[in-house]
Design a protein around this motif. Sequence first.
Motif, mmCIF file in Angstrom:
data_model
loop_
_atom_site.group_PDB
_atom_site.id
_atom_site.type_symbol
_atom_site.label_atom_id
_atom_site.label_comp_id
_atom_site.label_asym_id
_atom_site.label_seq_id
_atom_site.Cartn_x
_atom_site.Cartn_y
_atom_site.Cartn_z
ATOM 1 N N ARG B 101 -13.588 -6.092 36.990
ATOM 2 C CA ARG B 101 -14.703 -6.502 37.721
ATOM 3 C C ARG B 101 -15.073 -7.785 37.792
ATOM 4 O O ARG B 101 -15.359 -8.343 38.754
ATOM 5 N N GLU B 102 -15.087 -8.325 36.369
ATOM 6 C CA GLU B 102 -15.253 -9.618 36.476
ATOM 7 C C GLU B 102 -14.412 -10.588 37.061
ATOM 8 O O GLU B 102 -14.844 -11.562 37.860
ATOM 9 N N ARG B 103 -13.128 -10.477 37.300
ATOM 10 C CA ARG B 103 -12.366 -11.239 38.027
ATOM 11 C C ARG B 103 -12.560 -10.877 39.400
ATOM 12 O O ARG B 103 -11.854 -11.529 40.380
ATOM 13 N N GLY B 104 -13.062 -9.879 39.860
ATOM 14 C CA GLY B 104 -13.236 -9.641 41.164
ATOM 15 C C GLY B 104 -12.179 -8.894 41.942
ATOM 16 O O GLY B 104 -11.894 -8.667 43.061
ATOM 17 N N THR B 105 -11.140 -8.554 40.978
ATOM 18 C CA THR B 105 -10.039 -7.674 41.522
ATOM 19 C C THR B 105 -10.439 -6.402 41.814
ATOM 20 O O THR B 105 -9.641 -5.689 42.666
ATOM 21 N N LEU B 106 -11.505 -5.782 41.261
ATOM 22 C CA LEU B 106 -11.773 -4.237 41.307
ATOM 23 C C LEU B 106 -12.157 -4.021 42.773
ATOM 24 O O LEU B 106 -11.540 -2.735 43.183
ATOM 25 N N ILE B 107 -12.877 -4.684 43.450
ATOM 26 C CA ILE B 107 -13.422 -4.377 44.786
ATOM 27 C C ILE B 107 -12.132 -4.323 45.726
ATOM 28 O O ILE B 107 -11.980 -3.307 46.486
ATOM 29 N N TYR B 108 -11.104 -5.304 45.471
ATOM 30 C CA TYR B 108 -9.883 -5.254 46.231
ATOM 31 C C TYR B 108 -9.089 -3.895 45.994
ATOM 32 O O TYR B 108 -8.716 -3.183 46.942
ATOM 33 N N LEU B 109 -8.935 -3.360 44.773
ATOM 34 C CA LEU B 109 -8.298 -2.224 44.630
ATOM 35 C C LEU B 109 -9.091 -0.956 45.017
ATOM 36 O O LEU B 109 -8.475 -0.257 45.528
ATOM 37 N N LEU B 110 -10.496 -1.094 45.095
ATOM 38 C CA LEU B 110 -11.198 0.029 45.498
ATOM 39 C C LEU B 110 -11.044 0.083 46.955
ATOM 40 O O LEU B 110 -11.319 1.243 47.589
ATOM 41 N N ALA B 111 -10.981 -0.755 47.566
ATOM 42 C CA ALA B 111 -10.522 -1.023 49.113
ATOM 43 C C ALA B 111 -9.412 -0.259 49.378
ATOM 44 O O ALA B 111 -9.293 -0.106 50.907
ATOM 45 N N GLN B 112 -8.486 0.083 48.641
ATOM 46 C CA GLN B 112 -7.221 0.816 49.128
ATOM 47 C C GLN B 112 -7.631 2.120 49.014
ATOM 48 O O GLN B 112 -8.516 2.632 48.616
ATOM 49 N N PRO B 113 -6.364 3.133 49.536
ATOM 50 C CA PRO B 113 -6.780 4.270 49.789
ATOM 51 C C PRO B 113 -6.826 4.982 48.411
ATOM 52 O O PRO B 113 -5.702 5.860 48.226
ATOM 53 N N VAL B 114 -7.645 4.815 47.607
ATOM 54 C CA VAL B 114 -7.515 5.436 46.254
ATOM 55 C C VAL B 114 -8.988 5.715 45.866
ATOM 56 O O VAL B 114 -10.026 5.075 46.337
ATOM 57 N N SER B 115 -9.387 6.892 45.133
ATOM 58 C CA SER B 115 -10.910 7.205 44.684
ATOM 59 C C SER B 115 -10.860 6.409 43.371
ATOM 60 O O SER B 115 -9.998 5.997 42.629
ATOM 61 N N ARG B 116 -12.214 6.396 42.836
ATOM 62 C CA ARG B 116 -12.477 5.597 41.705
ATOM 63 C C ARG B 116 -12.021 6.581 40.437
ATOM 64 O O ARG B 116 -11.626 6.109 39.748
ATOM 65 N N THR B 117 -11.909 8.007 40.773
ATOM 66 C CA THR B 117 -11.422 8.742 39.769
ATOM 67 C C THR B 117 -9.949 8.508 39.541
ATOM 68 O O THR B 117 -9.506 8.560 38.345
ATOM 69 N N GLN B 118 -9.375 8.316 40.422
ATOM 70 C CA GLN B 118 -7.791 7.664 40.323
ATOM 71 C C GLN B 118 -7.691 6.583 39.648
ATOM 72 O O GLN B 118 -6.881 6.176 38.790
ATOM 73 N N VAL B 119 -8.677 5.502 40.027
ATOM 74 C CA VAL B 119 -8.349 4.254 39.456
ATOM 75 C C VAL B 119 -8.550 4.362 37.653
ATOM 76 O O VAL B 119 -7.828 4.037 37.248
ATOM 77 N N ILE B 120 -9.744 4.926 37.371
ATOM 78 C CA ILE B 120 -10.038 5.064 36.001
ATOM 79 C C ILE B 120 -9.071 5.914 35.297
ATOM 80 O O ILE B 120 -8.503 5.467 34.045
ATOM 81 N N ARG B 185 -19.783 -7.418 32.170
ATOM 82 C CA ARG B 185 -18.920 -8.291 31.883
ATOM 83 C C ARG B 185 -17.992 -8.013 30.663
ATOM 84 O O ARG B 185 -18.076 -7.027 29.977
ATOM 85 N N SER B 186 -16.649 -8.353 30.834
ATOM 86 C CA SER B 186 -15.765 -8.033 29.754
ATOM 87 C C SER B 186 -16.293 -8.546 28.241
ATOM 88 O O SER B 186 -15.817 -8.155 27.443
ATOM 89 N N ALA B 187 -16.813 -9.860 28.301
ATOM 90 C CA ALA B 187 -17.168 -9.979 27.066
ATOM 91 C C ALA B 187 -18.210 -9.095 26.437
ATOM 92 O O ALA B 187 -18.276 -9.017 25.225
ATOM 93 N N VAL B 188 -19.013 -8.708 27.339
ATOM 94 C CA VAL B 188 -20.238 -7.934 26.731
ATOM 95 C C VAL B 188 -19.381 -6.589 26.387
ATOM 96 O O VAL B 188 -19.656 -6.071 25.258
ATOM 97 N N ALA B 189 -18.270 -6.271 27.200
ATOM 98 C CA ALA B 189 -17.694 -4.942 26.786
ATOM 99 C C ALA B 189 -17.010 -5.018 25.468
ATOM 100 O O ALA B 189 -17.127 -4.118 24.628
ATOM 101 N N THR B 190 -16.351 -5.984 25.247
ATOM 102 C CA THR B 190 -15.831 -6.482 24.004
ATOM 103 C C THR B 190 -16.664 -6.280 22.726
ATOM 104 O O THR B 190 -16.344 -5.651 21.667
ATOM 105 N N GLY B 191 -17.796 -7.237 22.963
ATOM 106 C CA GLY B 191 -18.728 -7.016 22.033
ATOM 107 C C GLY B 191 -19.157 -5.674 21.619
ATOM 108 O O GLY B 191 -19.299 -4.942 20.319
#
Lengths: 293, 293, 467
Positions: B101-120, B185-191
């Motif tokens: 999400r932080e790198r902005g790559t998530l949106i691009y992945l989600l724009a593919q023919p996949v569902s969020r359930t598949q991604v996770i 953010r990923s730093a928050v998640a790690t924390g």
Amino acid sequence: MITATNITKKFGRITAVSSVSFELADGASLALWGSNGAGKTTLIRCILGVCRFQGRASIGGIDVRRRGRHARALVGYVPQELAFHDDARLASAMAFFAGLRRATPATAARSLAAVGLTGHERKRVRDLSGGMKQRLALAIALLSDPPLIVLDEPTSNLDAAGRGEVVHTLRALKQAGKTLIFASHRPDEVISLADRVLVLERGRVERDTTPAELWPTEKPVQVIRLHLAMAREEDAAEALRRAGHAVHLNGDGLCVAVARDRKAEPISALALHRIEVRDIEVLDDVRFPEVQP
Amino acid sequence: MTALTATPITVHAAPARSFFGGVAAFARREFRDAIASRWFLLYTIAFTVLAVGVSFLSLSGVGSHGFAGFGRTAAGLLNLIMLVVPLMALTAGAGAIAGERERGTLIYLLAQPVSRTQVILGKYAGLATALVCSLCIGFGVSAGVLAWRTGGVGIAAYAMLVAFTALLALAMLSVGVLISVVSRRSAVATGIALFVWLALVFVSDLGLMASSILFRLRVQEIFGLAILNPMQSFKMAVIVNMNASLDVLGPVGAYASFTLGRALPWILAATVAAWAVLPLALATILFARRNSP
Amino acid sequence: MRVFRGIILLVCASACAASPPQTTGVQRRPAAAVAAMIDAAQPGETIRIPPGVYEGNLVIRKPVTIEGGGAAVFDGLGRGTVVEITVPGVTIRGCTVRASGDDVTGESAAIRVLTGPVIIESNRVEDALFGIDLREAPDSVIRDNFVRCKPLDPERRGDGVRLWWSHGCLIEGNTVHESRDMVFWYSENLTIRHNTVSSSRYGLHFMYSHDTILSHNTLSGNSVGIYLMYSNRIALVDNCMLNNRGASGYGLGLKDCDDIAIRGNAILANRVGVYVDNSPSSVGSTGVFESNMIAFNEIGLLATPNTHSNVFVANAFVENEEPATTHGRGQLTNNTFARDGVGNYWSDYAGLDLDSDGIGDSAFEPRSLFGSMLAGEPNLRLFVHTPAQRAIEFTARALPELRPVPMLIDPAPLAEPPTIASEIAETPRSPAPMAALAAGLLLSAAGTALAIGRERRALPIPEGTSA
């Protein structure tokens, strides 16, 4: 191809998109026009079903919220800048998306070749130039040969040459019958690619119009009037015609039709024949009379 | 670029991949990314070195006797596993979604023919495979050391230890992914992941010890509260597997062995498995309901 | 430790394979045939029983030697006692005795001896409620027998070997597996050596039996290895107690025993290595623990709080989860942990030996905060093996005011572990290939996954596009 009904998207108290509705036929192309923050990107994300929203949207008759995965199978998406794992190599990125889009490795190789990236397979995504990244994004978008291409300011990070390539490719796709939706900041792109323009302002559709209506004065060709230092209009007209310009002599200077971004060309052409230009005038709202040289 | 126009355009694109096909594609990519990443290398080396060290140390100091109980090694490994494995799994999971999400790559992945359930689910499966791989290397090398130094290891007991550790890793990874979904953010998640690690490893046990003294909790209450912590369930499962009863854990263990009997190992394994399933299910629901990527 | 039970099973299985009872294609005859042979023999004569299965119950009433040669099988067909000896001077050798009744009140046995002395030697006892049962049979010899009881729940099994009022017997080289106890009631001056008891309740169990030497016995995988109760003046020498982790889980248990000497034993990987319950109980008597290896137990030494007057010297306490503690509150300070300036070796000892005299420069005074918490709150034992436990111990080390009183004081801890006489039962070597196999399997699984993961599918370059 697309039906959007009352799409509304709120982030907390901010309304990013406010009851936007439109329909788009197969093979049509739609430009989203508006300033930054007008809601272009958010609207695109809603149409793709990437984020939750109120209202309805369907692609090819498939509801993007309920069956988003299947709806997105009909879409190739090109972001402003390709965001993918920077460490990934081009070949593995391509293989991954080919897997997602049920394209064979051969198709993936053909897609890469089509955007001129053959031979770069071992490069990492981070080492690609901006133009190459956008071409890669296009190659990925076209992997499964989808009928709809959605682009979010695809050229905003590119130089003139890169823009030209992308616009050229999109024009070819349009001619091949693809439906296009794209957001853009550049009138020339809109004019050359779009049949329709949605003008967005603070999330609302201000106008649903055509490029011609939106820029009535914006014509690709302008007429300029040249005033020469000495009375050599005939020589000058001859020289300009040989240089490929349409020329009209009407007694008061020399009227030349030029491309909007090439207004200085006649001057340099005349300079080659040692003909000095004293003054130039850009004639807005003047239509060039149909004269054959 | 011109090759594009030559590509025949079909009316219908390839349909979206099957649900599990998409999950597998994401899992494969996540696994590849994981094993090429620094954290995987670091954790694998750390875990292997520590596991080998513990095995080695637990076998030394026996003097001329040439005997060492696997129980002792297991006890040492148990402490190590309970410290290191949750840390590995929690932080790996915490980076899964938040990082993209932080790198902005998530949106691009989600724009593919996949569902969020598949991604996770795909990401979870890929990371889980990588983690189990990492554990297998650590346990494998340390089994090698045990084989070389002594004979006191039974393949069945060792396999159960590995299996329960893998289950614990899956549980903690599941919690990590949940943390990742709710963090911006990923730093928050790690924390948050580190905080949860501290809570599960130290705070909850110390708290339960204190409350059992302060509130004079009965053994069944202590047992009930203890198995809520996946770390305790894991520990008891390993001990009951090696000793056939929990008598070594004092009155509470004896109570558990006596009342639950043969069901005890299954109950303990089920508790850890619940920790693997429930947070992941919650993460999937929350991710699907997220307002924005 | 199912592992070790498994190993023992394996060993036994191979032992069984070495001398399988011949049952197929052999003659089945009534036991009365043997009775007839005995009737025909002179007292003191050796009767060689022809190979075969002799079915029914046999009573030997004449002092003869029954020589089975490894091929004679007495099969009780599941009814009553299989072989009963009612006169002294009988020897039974090389027979298989099996399938006694399972009537608990009648105490059916494979071999019952009602008088002594007799010699029971090199027999196999299988599927028996009680195995070899000596009642008032003094000066008998039980040697090199293998006993395995009926596959009942442990609490319903009978004893593998039982002596009742049988003084002066020699019990040597027997192997007992899956029985209740090898138990000695009211029997004195016994010699018990080189026996192995596994997967049973109490390996060697003494009730009111005094003045005996137990040496070189191996007790593994039982609930308790050796349990001495109300028995005095017993010496335990060079025995091995291994993995006794059942319901009680003691390597060695002492209950109300006076003047016990424990020397050169290896007490390893039990739940509790040595459990001392009110021993010694009489005024003026002592218990001496000398040169034992007490290692890898959850608790090395566990004693009731009133325990006193035991002397521990030159023992090695190695890597026990808790080296020594009491059952409930209290300390072990009424016992002595050094004699003539020689203490014990404690792997937990953190002191130094700067003068290199082999004795640590400071006393060993274990003060485990968690251990002392356990004394008051036994429920907290649930939290052993956790990082939280380590955190508590670490805190106690950092904050001296939290440190409890020492559990014991060893004024002269040894700097190096002493040599222990007991030849520990040969460590089973067979599992080493198993561990190697485990290593191989795990590594190859990981390797395969990594290899598959790393493999990159190259994109084929279509023809004509590069031009």
